[in-house]
Design a protein around this motif. Structure first.
Motif, PDB file in Angstrom:
ATOM      1  N   ILE A  95      -5.209  -7.561 -10.545  1.00 57.52           N
ATOM      2  CA  ILE A  95      -4.377  -7.273  -9.363  1.00 57.52           C
ATOM      3  C   ILE A  95      -4.470  -8.431  -8.384  1.00 57.52           C
ATOM      4  O   ILE A  95      -3.462  -8.942  -7.880  1.00 57.52           O
ATOM      5  N   TYR A 148      -7.999  -1.370  -5.186  1.00 55.53           N
ATOM      6  CA  TYR A 148      -6.616  -1.832  -5.033  1.00 55.53           C
ATOM      7  C   TYR A 148      -6.423  -2.483  -3.667  1.00 55.53           C
ATOM      8  O   TYR A 148      -5.845  -3.568  -3.566  1.00 55.53           O
ATOM      9  N   VAL A 161       0.830  -1.206   0.000  1.00 52.01           N
ATOM     10  CA  VAL A 161       0.000   0.000   0.000  1.00 52.01           C
ATOM     11  C   VAL A 161       0.867   1.260   0.000  1.00 52.01           C
ATOM     12  O   VAL A 161       0.551   2.245  -0.687  1.00 52.01           O
ATOM     13  N   ASN A 169       2.206  -3.241  -7.975  1.00 49.54           N
ATOM     14  CA  ASN A 169       1.952  -2.128  -7.048  1.00 49.54           C
ATOM     15  C   ASN A 169       2.251  -0.782  -7.698  1.00 49.54           C
ATOM     16  O   ASN A 169       1.501   0.186  -7.540  1.00 49.54           O
ATOM     17  N   ARG A 207       0.970   6.761  -6.614  1.00 46.85           N
ATOM     18  CA  ARG A 207      -0.272   7.471  -6.875  1.00 46.85           C
ATOM     19  C   ARG A 207      -0.072   8.985  -6.667  1.00 46.85           C
ATOM     20  O   ARG A 207      -0.611   9.802  -7.412  1.00 46.85           O
ATOM     21  N   ILE A 250      -8.541   3.454  -5.003  1.00 44.43           N
ATOM     22  CA  ILE A 250      -7.799   2.981  -3.839  1.00 44.43           C
ATOM     23  C   ILE A 250      -8.539   1.817  -3.178  1.00 44.43           C
ATOM     24  O   ILE A 250      -7.920   0.846  -2.733  1.00 44.43           O
ATOM     25  N   ALA A 279      -0.332  -0.111 -10.546  1.00 41.21           N
ATOM     26  CA  ALA A 279      -1.631   0.222  -9.966  1.00 41.21           C
ATOM     27  C   ALA A 279      -1.637   1.656  -9.454  1.00 41.21           C
ATOM     28  O   ALA A 279      -2.632   2.376  -9.599  1.00 41.21           O
ATOM     29  N   GLY A 280      -0.510   2.087  -8.875  1.00 40.11           N
ATOM     30  CA  GLY A 280      -0.401   3.465  -8.407  1.00 40.11           C
ATOM     31  C   GLY A 280      -0.461   4.464  -9.538  1.00 40.11           C
ATOM     32  O   GLY A 280      -1.017   5.557  -9.390  1.00 40.11           O
ATOM     33  N   VAL A 285      -5.267  -6.268  -2.812  1.00 38.48           N
ATOM     34  CA  VAL A 285      -4.028  -6.530  -2.071  1.00 38.48           C
ATOM     35  C   VAL A 285      -4.313  -7.359  -0.825  1.00 38.48           C
ATOM     36  O   VAL A 285      -3.649  -8.377  -0.575  1.00 38.48           O
ATOM     37  N   PHE A 323       2.132   1.741  -3.501  1.00 35.78           N
ATOM     38  CA  PHE A 323       1.004   2.213  -4.308  1.00 35.78           C
ATOM     39  C   PHE A 323       0.739   3.696  -4.057  1.00 35.78           C
ATOM     40  O   PHE A 323       0.593   4.479  -5.014  1.00 35.78           O
TER      41      PHE A 323
END
Length: 205
Positions: free
Chosen positions: A113, A141, A74, A128, A81, A138, A131-132, A145, A77
């Motif tokens: 994912i 994601y 996270v 990761n 992001r 969020i 995805a970011g 995860v 990510f």
């Protein structure tokens, strides 16, 4: 210490020694090592997870590994992001594989994912980061995860929590080796199929 020597240090024996030496810090080492792997993907997450299961027991070891791995994923990510659009990171957007995977995640969200993160030998660090950079929410994601890492980490923890049995029971060792191979093979097949689907959609085929 050069890079190869640094990587070679991360054996099960050394990780177990490290965790046992620092058990006075409580669960912190068991969380930090899997978290670190999210930032340094060359580190052996499988060994960290198996060492946690042996040092702390199956369930607590699994929980510590899961918390650490999810927290690291996270953080990676959220970093990409927030800063992924900065000029210094624009080169990532132009990389063909990153661009195709971003498009795929944008279109399909949770599914790819989750699948990629279920298996320990797929490129979770790349997932990761991409995805970011993508437009996936969020919430999507984090759900992918938490569930994908749960499947992957519990499988590794269950397979490797009793290392003494691996030494004393050759049949168990063969089964564990087979399970790890299957995880690797299935993960790679999913990665290959995703790549083909991405390429097909990208070319309009």
């Amino acid at each position: 210490m050069d890079f190869e020597t640094f990587k070679e240090w991360f054996t099960m024996e050394n990780i177990m020694t490290l965790i046992n030496e620092y058990r006075s810090f409580g669960p912190l080492p068991g969380i930090l090592l899997p978290m670190l792997e999210a930032f340094l993907p060359f580190l052996p997450l499988v060994i960290f997870v198996m060492a946690n299961a042996n040092a702390f027991g199956l369930w607590l070891g699994f929980l510590l590994s899961w918390i650490g791995a999810c927290a690291g994923a996270v953080l990676v990510f959220l970093f990409f992001r927030k800063f992924g659009q900065r000029r210094i990171l624009q080169f990532l957007h132009r990389h063909p594989k990153v661009e195709k995977l971003m498009n795929w995640i944008d279109q399909h969200g949770f599914g790819p994912i989750f699948l990629l993160l279920c298996f320990p030998f797929t490129p979770s660090a790349l997932v990761n980061i991409v995805a970011g950079l993508s437009n996936v929410s969020i919430a999507q994601y984090m759900l992918a995860v938490f569930t994908g890492k749960m499947v992957m980490i519990f499988t590794i923890s269950f397979v490797g929590y009793d290392l003494n049995a691996l030494i004393k029971q050759p049949v168990r060792t063969i089964v564990v080796t087979l399970v790890i191979f299957i995880l690797w093979y299935v993960g790679k097949r999913i990665e290959v199929r995703l790549n083909k689907s991405i390429k097909r959609e990208h070319t309009g085929g």
